[in-house]
Every structure is written in C-alpha cells, then in structure tokens.
Design an enzyme around this catalytic site. Structure first.
Site, PDB file in Angstrom:
ATOM      1  N   ASP A   1       0.843  -1.195   0.000  1.00 45.96           N
ATOM      2  CA  ASP A   1       0.000   0.000   0.000  1.00 45.96           C
ATOM      3  C   ASP A   1       0.875   1.239   0.000  1.00 45.96           C
ATOM      4  O   ASP A   1       2.048   1.194   0.391  1.00 45.96           O
ATOM      5  CB  ASP A   1      -0.952  -0.001   1.193  1.00 45.96           C
ATOM      6  CG  ASP A   1      -0.228   0.202   2.515  1.00 45.96           C
ATOM      7  OD1 ASP A   1       0.691  -0.602   2.792  1.00 45.96           O
ATOM      8  OD2 ASP A   1      -0.562   1.143   3.269  1.00 45.96           O
TER       9      ASP A   1
ATOM     10  N   GLU B   1      -0.063  -0.457   5.856  1.00 45.42           N
ATOM     11  CA  GLU B   1       0.966   0.156   6.688  1.00 45.42           C
ATOM     12  C   GLU B   1       0.847   1.674   6.724  1.00 45.42           C
ATOM     13  O   GLU B   1       1.006   2.299   7.772  1.00 45.42           O
ATOM     14  CB  GLU B   1       2.351  -0.253   6.167  1.00 45.42           C
ATOM     15  CG  GLU B   1       3.503   0.072   7.112  1.00 45.42           C
ATOM     16  CD  GLU B   1       4.013   1.498   6.993  1.00 45.42           C
ATOM     17  OE1 GLU B   1       4.669   1.983   7.935  1.00 45.42           O
ATOM     18  OE2 GLU B   1       3.752   2.133   5.950  1.00 45.42           O
TER      19      GLU B   1
END
Length: 466
Positions: free
Chosen positions: A108, A171
């Site tokens: 991500d 994250e």
C-alpha cells in the site's frame, strides 16, 4: 539522517568469492526485470483508504504480489487482517535445520495528487537516472528488492534458508491490522531473523541499517463554538470563532523555538550517535531561503530523541470563495512522533489531554485518536546484525552505517514482543532524494540492486553456503 559507522573500513571489505561474484552478476542481470516489475506494481493505485482510491486496486496489488511469490517457489495466500486489509504471506521450507528468515515490505502507498507531480504518479518514469512513481521507494521498490534477491538465490536450485515473506496492505494508514494479526497468531510469524525493509539509506550508495524508529499517534481534534455561522460584521469581536480557537490549540503544541511542548511529555532528549549536519539537513529538507531549522537541540535530538507534533491538515473554508462569517466548527489532524524512550500509551493520553485543556473561550473540543504505532529500538549486538552489515558493505563496497528513522512500523514492536529471541534488522530504499510521501517520489535503481545483492549474500551465508 544520523549515522554511525558499524563495519570495518572499506579497505578491509573482502573481495567476492567465485560464488559471490556469480551472485552479483545474476542480480545485475535481473535489474531490467526488476524495473519492469516495479512499473507494473506502481501502476496499482493501492491506497488503503476507500475515500481516496478504489479498494479493488489494493486487492489487485495483493494478487500481483501473491502470484510473484508463487512464481518463485513459495506458497502464498492473502490473509485478512483485523483492519480489513489483506496481507500477502508466503512460506518456503528450506533444508533441514536451516534458519528461518522473515522478509517484510508493504504494497500500500500514500495518496498522490497528479497535479502536484511532474509526471503521472502511477506510471514509473525514468529521469536522469532515477525512477519516479508513487511507492517506487516506499515501499513497492522493497517488494521488488525481495523478489530480486530470491530470484538470484533460486538460480542455485533452492533457497539456503527457510522463508516467510510478509507484504502488508495498510501500513501507511497506521491502523495496525498486521500488528493485531501478529499478536493474535504469533506462530505464523516465527523466525530466527526478521528483515524489515521499509526504512532507507543515509545517502544514495551508503549502506545503512536503521536502529531506532519513532512511534506515532494520529489524532483528529474538532472544535465547535456556535450552532451556526454568523456575520463577522454583526457578531465579530464577541462571538467565539471556532477556527481561531483551533489555531490557538494547535499553536500551543510548540514553543517559540519550535520545540514540541506537550504537557506531560519529556522534550529534552538527546541523540548519542553521530550528528546530522544542520546545513545538510536544510538542503535535504528543501528549506526556502530565510527559513530556519527549528528546535533548541541539535537536528539529531529533534528528529530521533524528542517528540514532534505536526499539523497534517485543517478543515476550514478555502481562501477562494470565503465569506465574511465567523466559523462555528473547525477540525485538524495532528500527527505526533515519539522516540523509543517514550511510552505510546502515555504519549496518546498526553496528546489528547493537551488538545482538550488548551482550548480557549470554553469552546467544545472532541479528540479522536485515529492511528497509533509503537516506537522501536533494534538490538545491534546480534550475529545477524553484524552479518547483514558485512553483506551490505560487500555489496556496496563501503562500510555500513547505522541511523534512526522517523516512520513508525507497527510490525517491529509486535514481532519483538511475541518473538523476543528473533534478530530484527531494518533497512530499505528511501534516502533523502527519494521524497517518500511527497510528490515526485523516486528510487535510485542502484539501491534496489545493491540491497538485493546484500540480502542475498546475507541469506546465503546464514544458510551455511559462505
């Protein structure tokens, strides 16, 4: 970045053995494929926020990573985490008795506003030797680095170690999905050595291992002073302005020197490593002419040893189109970074109470904590730390240094809690020129190549193949 030398002088770095020289050649030969794969992965708009990007983009990126791991001989699955994201977890069983290495990265990324970029943030673009694209350095480039190291090792027929590869999908949101999964199912993350690849080098071409991570508390503060907006001419001067009240609250987070001064939090810590030159920091940060580096301590003290509060955004009327009205409501998002010496729960409590207690004029204040991550200090006395330092030095041809990093990686503290015997080492691709989280994020391809070679050399030696 603060750094200190950890390995011997460059002149003492041994030359490659024939097997190591062959490994170096394989990694170099894999670089065209690595950059092509990075372009494919950057193209996914994998922002783990449904209000910003289509969640299907994260799912597609996760499937890409899973397929890539399977292609390299690992079993791999998409594992749902408590925050709703999918972690890609791959496994490989090495020779009997082989140590297990856990490789970490995340797929991500931060949001990207195309208008702020020189080129399309979702198209990997080469300019003057660097490759630009959202996630190129943080942290899709690290996914590719892991794959490149595995491909180079696999050319020998098998891997010298057992492997667990963990690539998470949230994250950047700070919601702690993978951290919660680790705490709930620690056995799935057991390893002898854990390489967290989400930090970076002190400079391009300077191998660096990170020994300290700041923790983080994200909070949204909302202020209400009136039931509705009011004409500033008729009511201004006596009616409490919610936006002005919010500004006063935010201003209380720093003193005149720029130090973060949150009630109840220590703000006088010092960094005992080598310093970060003030002039170099100003250049790395891109300070405009006349702007000053803030804080009463050294740069290293401010960025590694003390809390730092940053206002990330404010909900208020835009300048263009603003009317002559007193605002009844306003909000801001505050990001608090804390060093390993500060307890996360204490920092969260202190921030919330500070925001509430510094509200003027009796206005209503609501504070919501939206994200948190524990700080972490790595052990530097393990054989794995020394061996990886040496492997990176051999890859780069210069001594490895150590530094601190500002980003929180919740997984590190969780893994240290459930597997205290594991050697946890942090490294990555982001150096000052990378501009991670900012427009025109980029990576130097040499960082991918050298870190891939360094980790491959490390795993080869760890598996007893010299």
């Amino acid at each position: 970045m603060t750094s200190s030398e950890h390995t011997d002088a460059p002149g003492s770095i041994p030359p490659d053995s024939p097997a190591e020289a062959a490994l170096r050649e394989r990694v170099a030969g894999l670089m065209p494929r690595a950059l092509a794969d990075l372009g494919d992965l950057v193209a996914f708009r994998s922002v783990a926020d449904a209000e910003v990007e289509d969640p299907a983009q994260c799912t597609a990126a996760a499937h890409w990573v899973r397929r890539a791991l399977i292609d390299e001989g690992l079993t791999a699955d998409l594992v749902p985490t408590p925050d709703g994201s999918d972690a890609v977890i791959g496994h490989y069983q090495g020779p009997p008795g082989a140590p297990r290495v856990l490789l970490y990265a995340h797929y991500d990324v931060q949001p990207a506003t195309p208008a702020e970029w020189t080129g399309d943030p979702w198209t990997l673009t080469e300019r003057e030797g660097r490759y630009y694209g959202r996630g190129a350095a943080d942290c899709k480039g690290s996914v590719i680095t892991h794959l490149t190291a595995l491909r180079a090792l696999r050319a020998d027929g098998d891997y010298p170690v057992s492997l667990t590869v963990v690539v998470e999908g949230s994250e950047e949101q700070g919601t702690g999905g993978l951290e919660q999964l680790v705490l709930a199912d620690p056995d799935s993350f057991a390893a002898d050595v854990i390489l967290i690849q989400d930090t970076g080098n002190a400079a391009v071409g300077l191998p660096t291992l990170t020994v300290a991570l700041r923790g983080v508390v994200d909070a949204t503060v909302r202020v209400q002073s009136l039931s509705t907006s009011l004409h500033s001419g008729a009511f201004g001067g006596a009616a409490p302005d919610a936006l002005a009240a919010l500004i006063a609250i935010l201003a209380s987070l720093r003193n005149a020197d720029g130090d973060t001064v949150i009630d109840g939090l220590p703000a006088t810590g010092t960094w005992d490593g080598m310093g970060y030159d003030t002039g170099q920091f100003a250049r790395d940060a891109g300070l405009v002419q006349g702007a000053q580096v803030i804080g009463s301590g050294t740069v290293a003290d401010q960025i590694w040893a003390r809390p730092a509060a940053t206002v990330l955004g404010i909900d208020a009327p835009a300048v263009e189109g603003a009317v002559a009205a007193i605002q009844p409501r306003a909000a801001a998002r505050v990001n608090l970074r804390i060093p390993p010496s500060v307890d996360l729960a204490e920092a969260e409590t202190a921030l919330v109470e500070h925001l509430r207690s510094h509200a003027p004029w009796g206005v209503e204040v609501a504070v919501e904590v939206t994200g948190r991550g524990r700080p972490f200090a790595a052990r530097t006395d393990t054989p794995a730390f020394a061996e990886l330092s040496n492997a990176l030095a051999q890859s780069y041809g210069r001594a490895t240094v150590t530094n601190g990093q500002g980003g929180a990686i919740p997984l590190t503290a969780a893994l240290a809690e459930v597997h205290p015997q594991a050697a946890i080492v942090m490294l990555g691709l982001s150096e000052p020129e990378s501009r991670m989280h900012a427009p025109d994020e980029s990576v130097h391809p040499g960082e991918i190549e050298h870190i891939a070679l360094g980790t491959a050399l490390f795993m080869r030696r760890l598996g007893g193949r010299g």
